[in-house]
Scaffold this active site. Sequence first.
Site, PDB file in Angstrom:
ATOM      1  N   HIS A 200     -21.912  77.580-103.626  1.00 22.90           N
ATOM      2  CA  HIS A 200     -21.531  78.243-102.375  1.00 22.90           C
ATOM      3  C   HIS A 200     -21.141  79.675-102.745  1.00 22.90           C
ATOM      4  CE1 HIS A 200     -21.050  74.177-100.829  1.00 22.90           C
ATOM      5  NE2 HIS A 200     -20.616  74.594 -99.663  1.00 22.90           N
ATOM      6  N   GLU A 203     -19.830  83.324 -98.306  1.00 25.45           N
ATOM      7  CA  GLU A 203     -19.337  82.679 -97.091  1.00 25.45           C
ATOM      8  C   GLU A 203     -17.988  83.308 -96.736  1.00 25.45           C
ATOM      9  OE1 GLU A 203     -17.783  78.747 -97.587  1.00 25.45           O
ATOM     10  OE2 GLU A 203     -18.130  78.160 -95.503  1.00 25.45           O
ATOM     11  N   ASP A 281     -23.935  71.186 -93.218  1.00 22.33           N
ATOM     12  CA  ASP A 281     -22.720  71.359 -94.023  1.00 22.33           C
ATOM     13  C   ASP A 281     -21.785  70.155 -93.908  1.00 22.33           C
ATOM     14  OD1 ASP A 281     -21.101  72.664 -95.807  1.00 22.33           O
ATOM     15  OD2 ASP A 281     -20.535  74.312 -94.492  1.00 22.33           O
ATOM     16  N   ASP A 282     -21.067  70.058 -92.796  1.00 23.01           N
ATOM     17  CA  ASP A 282     -20.046  69.008 -92.614  1.00 23.01           C
ATOM     18  C   ASP A 282     -20.085  68.493 -91.172  1.00 23.01           C
ATOM     19  OD1 ASP A 282     -18.507  69.347 -95.255  1.00 23.01           O
ATOM     20  OD2 ASP A 282     -18.478  71.381 -94.448  1.00 23.01           O
TER      21      ASP A 282
HETATM   22  N1  HPA Z   1     -17.530  76.001 -98.001  1.00 24.88           N
HETATM   23  C1  HPA Z   1     -16.878  75.728 -99.120  1.00 24.88           C
HETATM   24  N2  HPA Z   1     -16.544  74.495 -99.454  1.00 24.88           N
HETATM   25  C2  HPA Z   1     -16.880  73.498 -98.650  1.00 24.88           C
HETATM   26  C3  HPA Z   1     -17.590  73.731 -97.494  1.00 24.88           C
HETATM   27  C4  HPA Z   1     -17.922  75.054 -97.149  1.00 24.88           C
HETATM   28  O1  HPA Z   1     -18.554  75.338 -96.122  1.00 24.88           O
HETATM   29  N3  HPA Z   1     -17.781  72.515 -96.916  1.00 24.88           N
HETATM   30  C5  HPA Z   1     -17.216  71.598 -97.725  1.00 24.88           C
HETATM   31  N4  HPA Z   1     -16.683  72.189 -98.784  1.00 24.88           N
HETATM   32 ZN    ZN Z   2     -20.770  73.554 -97.803  1.00 27.57          ZN
END
Ligand code: HPA
Ligand code: ZN
Length: 338
Positions: A200, A203, A281-282
Amino acid sequence: MTTVETTRPLTEIGARDLRELPKGHLHLHLEAAMRPATLFEMCEQLGVDVPPTSGFVDFSEFGACYLALLTVLREPSNLDRLVDEVFEDQAAQGVVYVELSVSPTFYREVYGSLSAALARLIALAEAASAAHGIAFGLMPTVDRMASIEESIEVARVAVEFAGRGVVSLGLASDERGYPCRDFAEAFAIAKAAGLQAAPHAGELVGPESVREALDDLKADRVLHGVRAVEEPALVAELAERGVPLDVCPTSNVLLSVVPELGAHPLPLLLEAGVRCSINADDPLLFGPDILAEYEVCRSVLGLGDEQLAACAWTSIETTLAPDAVKAAARERIDAWLR
Ligand code: HPA
Ligand code: ZN
């Protein structure tokens, strides 16, 4: 005059069915791919309060919500059920390859070691893959807020299963204060064993984080990466090098990475030639799963079917999915566009 043509509903004449578009789902965190109803049932069975799955205002609160989900997964039969349901749900949305982010450290205590935890996750994924007919790869994921030693430990256990269920090494959690460069050794270990580097970045921190993902971690893919748009030269480099971004539009809005869906930079990135995949993502915490994210990209971001198909192909082609999966997906994507 083709009156018949013009009176047909839009879904028949224009909008192809996005469920039928073969997709890879590359940015999906296992625990937050749980069905809401399953979380309720598991909490009820264990006699614990249902943790909040919405209402977080920033990444720190989001992180706390995420960790609360782990409580129910201390019961091994719940992890078994979760993995099976995730594969079932992904298959139902036209996903042909799922690359699941998993943190073996969450399960170390219950299964005895990182290696035993990852072996169990792979066995469950293999069974679910066979049951629901979709291919998979696991992305053991380093928690950037844990220690450097732990990142190396996770990389080593990922390598132990390289090519036997594990395809990549991830890096997640809060980017702020935990830069990519700190994890160079872990990612070098993973890359030496043929795993993809899939951190990641870009972001919660800007383009400098994407730059480090490329330079210090030799990222094969960047999860999110959307803040690269703040530096046009970096966008051009991503396009030129063909390093894809595994983008999650709704996640970016709910974590205030972009102010609103309509302002999401995905169309701009695609127009600049950056390869992007579309992901959820989640879904438990953000709402939409992958199919709904594709719908949003069509209806809110205005992506056309050629662009959506290109994102779907990126989500397959840029991975270590088996060649047969890639060939079958290419054929089906071409057929979808015809
Ligand atoms: N960013 C960083 N860590 C994470 C994310 C995210 O979008 N989703 C789950 N862990
Ligand atoms: Zn993520």
